[in-house]
Write a protein that holds these residues in place. Sequence first.
Motif, PDB file in Angstrom:
ATOM      1  N   SER C  13      58.035  44.628  32.002  1.00 55.05           N
ATOM      2  CA  SER C  13      58.893  43.445  32.121  1.00 55.05           C
ATOM      3  C   SER C  13      59.649  43.222  30.809  1.00 55.05           C
ATOM      4  CB  SER C  13      58.001  42.247  32.459  1.00 55.05           C
ATOM      5  OG  SER C  13      58.709  41.049  32.425  1.00 55.05           O
ATOM      6  N   GLY C  44      58.777  44.139  37.231  1.00 60.01           N
ATOM      7  CA  GLY C  44      57.957  43.101  36.620  1.00 60.01           C
ATOM      8  C   GLY C  44      57.477  42.060  37.602  1.00 60.01           C
ATOM      9  N   THR C 109      57.003  38.108  28.597  1.00 60.08           N
ATOM     10  CA  THR C 109      56.089  38.686  29.578  1.00 60.08           C
ATOM     11  C   THR C 109      54.681  38.115  29.414  1.00 60.08           C
ATOM     12  OG1 THR C 109      57.355  40.722  29.362  1.00 60.08           O
ATOM     13  CG2 THR C 109      55.226  40.879  30.475  1.00 60.08           C
TER      14      THR C 109
END
Lengths: 328, 328, 328, 328
Positions: C13, C44, C109
């Motif tokens: 991600s 992601g 993330t």
Amino acid sequence: MQHNIKKIGVMTSGGDAPGMNAAIRAVARACSYYNVKCVGYYRGYQGMIEGDSIELTARSVKNIVSEGGTILKSARSTAFRTKEGRKKAYDNLVEEGVDAMILIGGDGTFTGGMIFSKEFDIPVIGVPGTIDNDISGTKFTIGYDTALNTVVEAIDKIRDTASSHNRLFFVEVMGRDAGFIALNAGVGAGAEEILIPEEDLGLDRLLESLQRSRRSGKSSSIVVVSEGDKIGKNVFELAEYVTENLPDYEARVSVLGHMQRGGKPSCFDRVLASRLGVKAVELILDGQSNVMVGVSDNNLIVTNIEKAVKGKHTINKELLRISDILSV
Amino acid sequence: MQHNIKKIGVMTSGGDAPGMNAAIRAVARACSYYNVKCVGYYRGYQGMIEGDSIELTARSVKNIVSEGGTILKSARSTAFRTKEGRKKAYDNLVEEGVDAMILIGGDGTFTGGMIFSKEFDIPVIGVPGTIDNDISGTKFTIGYDTALNTVVEAIDKIRDTASSHNRLFFVEVMGRDAGFIALNAGVGAGAEEILIPEEDLGLDRLLESLQRSRRSGKSSSIVVVSEGDKIGKNVFELAEYVTENLPDYEARVSVLGHMQRGGKPSCFDRVLASRLGVKAVELILDGQSNVMVGVSDNNLIVTNIEKAVKGKHTINKELLRISDILSV
Amino acid sequence: MQHNIKKIGVMTSGGDAPGMNAAIRAVARACSYYNVKCVGYYRGYQGMIEGDSIELTARSVKNIVSEGGTILKSARSTAFRTKEGRKKAYDNLVEEGVDAMILIGGDGTFTGGMIFSKEFDIPVIGVPGTIDNDISGTKFTIGYDTALNTVVEAIDKIRDTASSHNRLFFVEVMGRDAGFIALNAGVGAGAEEILIPEEDLGLDRLLESLQRSRRSGKSSSIVVVSEGDKIGKNVFELAEYVTENLPDYEARVSVLGHMQRGGKPSCFDRVLASRLGVKAVELILDGQSNVMVGVSDNNLIVTNIEKAVKGKHTINKELLRISDILSV
Amino acid sequence: MQHNIKKIGVMTSGGDAPGMNAAIRAVARACSYYNVKCVGYYRGYQGMIEGDSIELTARSVKNIVSEGGTILKSARSTAFRTKEGRKKAYDNLVEEGVDAMILIGGDGTFTGGMIFSKEFDIPVIGVPGTIDNDISGTKFTIGYDTALNTVVEAIDKIRDTASSHNRLFFVEVMGRDAGFIALNAGVGAGAEEILIPEEDLGLDRLLESLQRSRRSGKSSSIVVVSEGDKIGKNVFELAEYVTENLPDYEARVSVLGHMQRGGKPSCFDRVLASRLGVKAVELILDGQSNVMVGVSDNNLIVTNIEKAVKGKHTINKELLRISDILSV
């Protein structure tokens, strides 16, 4: 800094390594910054004995940060192993007005420097430069990271053809008696097996591993072999042995050789060389001698040169385990 | 174009070469563009015999233009040398509905294809793919330009260490019986001497040349040796012979080996492969057979495949003269 | 290890970074080694929400260790910022039978993962992957070393033309709000001046420095500018400003851009990614959650993910001093 | 060859190109081989006017065959556009004893040389050196092949991140008023669309093509835009226009810039430069003047310099068709 250093000498010795020029540049520019003169000796100790030198200024080292090899050239000197040779070298330094020497090289270079420094009471500072990474007192030596990239790029190319032809390749890499290059480049290149001097896998386990690898569906394989490996066969004999015992394998050998010593240094090696070179000059101006400057946890550290020479930089065996897991 | 071609097969055979994937992609996309189906056979003729194939669509070849090796893999097939083998291959093509084959490879590949095409009256088109550049009917083969860059980059690295240590290096490069790689990469890398199969320099003239080179002030030298060279000694014997006769030389050997076959293709090879791959499809749709597509003066040309196999692509000896002048 | 983990999920991600594929491969192979299933989610958090996933086996990740980008693709997910989005993602994991998630990415993330893990009591392990190196709890992030080499190679090329034309170049590099790339690549490329967000040099001192540089005999100069630099002018305005104030300078601008995110990973990044990926799996099997695995002094370390997100990875200002000395 | 040439001058002018150093080396070594003196002028015509020169010997050009840029530097000279400037340049040549000039550069360089040669009756030979490949009388100019590889490698990196994020990239490349770089690098990099000055695609057809591309299942796309493109919008406006009209596209721009001019020359460029450099010297010794040496079908050809300047090197539009087929 208070000091009475007027001129610093620098040389490169032993096997050349990418980033040595970046270190020379850092020494010359730090000298210029601190208003100290700088002189480079050609071909390591041999140039010191012959008085073969060149003045280094901030401008004369321009654009070499990105160049492989060493503008000061390197050589082994048998003469320097004699008292007479070292005396000549010392006389030349005195005549030239050199107050201290910076030695860029490996174990052999530092051993010579240690003896020289004791005999003639002249400060020496070691800067670790070798692709083999086999020096105690530093996590990384100048040139090692570049050599890893060179090896990995070469194996990537070999992988292309290995994979096209379903072949097994034995790739011999440098490293003298240490497995740093083989182990790290082996993991980086996704090698199925890695043979290093620090651990004798044994021929039987190698065969087993290769059989398992093929059974698991792999059609091509790379075995990275360190030049100092202790398996008892050279890389060509190894390939023959494997082909005899695993007839469905078509094996090939590639010895990467001296290209591993050259090439433009990686960013990592340039930054490392720059930091070590500047620090070496500052250590001299700070009155230190007989030490090697190294890096640990991204910080510069200073080690007694005798300790650096006698110590051993051991490989991280965790990586062997990682390699086993990854070649599942 | 009017035609009744519904499906085209493609395969790669012989030594793999960078750019073969770009050619496969070009074939698959051109098929898609002209609404013809495309099937790839694995491992050359062997896959045709075994019926080991995969459908290729415009999407299934995405992102391979930049990849070395060949996704269709390559192999030598002894079975295809027998009438039975070729019959099996033909039966598989018929069953699969393949109307014509595109063969990416070199001399051996084309010879097999020629026989096959005559025996079973199926159109075949040759696309020259080999790093050796030893095919008549084209100025450049796919992979050759990339191999030249790989060799030159490796020798640049070797030059770094040769120059640091004032050494003489013998560098063996590929090329089978032809000196294209040695001659062009030798000139490109600034080699002092180049040994190719097409011209026997002789040992005496080699020694002379190296002596002259040192006298002229050169401290390091590179001799590029083609694997097919006819001087009567292999590269290791050559290095030994020179060291015995010129004792002030420290010689080293580097055999570049299989890395020359791999790596991302150069732009030149990608464009060449793209043009040849598209043209091969168009030739089939145009009703042609038994021809090879090549390039000359940057234009595509078409040669009878028999003529391509029997002809000889001779090196440009002007380059030997250039090399002599440049190593002055 | 005793555990009741049956399936591990992995995703990438945020901005992609070279070496992410090596980390994915390490996760998949470690799962295979420990007899745990592995599933990869595309794009992601967005893929987790959409249930867009693929089973990863030891074989399905072959040959990706050397590939840039991420085979799982990456994206930003606004939906995951909502409770509903996260609930959907969790339901998908439950349905798929995923017992724990490995998140390869950066700060954003990890922040998402932290919230998710608390809300739904599912173990998450962070693996730091970003070229910016701006994550606390690790000395190096995956992709950073490769980006440094990409930048240095680009500036080497720019240096060629700068030096041929006696020009001044402003080169903008990535790094978000951190100066890691600019500072290290600047030192590695031998830049005359380096502008980073962490230190506002000021326009006056920049002009002074450039004037001094020219007076000292330099005919060309490189100024590396971090994209997050705070000097108050963008790189084009900066070049204009300098040209107006130093009329004898001919200035040019180069914005390196997104090529910094791609390319084959360096050996350093491949080894780092391999170690972190394996360790992430082992941490899950060991019952840990909500931690990030990192590297320090070449050893793996584990940090609470909240601490990693809130902490700050500060640059080594010693390098600014080194840069000043080297551009003397 | 009978001649009364004692000294040859050489210079580089216009935009620098990789391989110019290889050409300088070839000129210097060929002079040495034929026992003629050689002098290099710095910064093109400007150095000739200022008498800023350096003697070139066989040894002084060592190891530059692999270096980007030009050791003789390059510049534009407004003074040379005046009769007075040219007179000064001529007087300097006479004083230095230079009997003929070799001019390495492009159209502008040759135009100046043509006028100069007529005015002062001094032989000049043109050697085509420019990355743009826009010179009549040669199929390839020095530096063009290297620039293609630089562009293709950069786009490969951009493709990694484009593909990870499903993005559309507009990549601007050099080429002045010619589309050689854009067209060939575009095909080599597998670009979905290529915009060149020689053909106005039109905004509508661009949108259509991109829509078709996405419908066909492509998740990321690269559009290569030549800097001289005539579509009426610069690359940033183009990206904005497309995003406005195709809202599901996330577009990014990358301007490759001056890195395209630098870097180590490819083998192709080194061999080309070596051949052209030697030939230029031989043409002078052979009594020729006012010609440019070029290459066609791998043979050296000689063109009247006026014809070269006035002629037009047209691109091969077949490649546009190939590009259409390949982006299916």
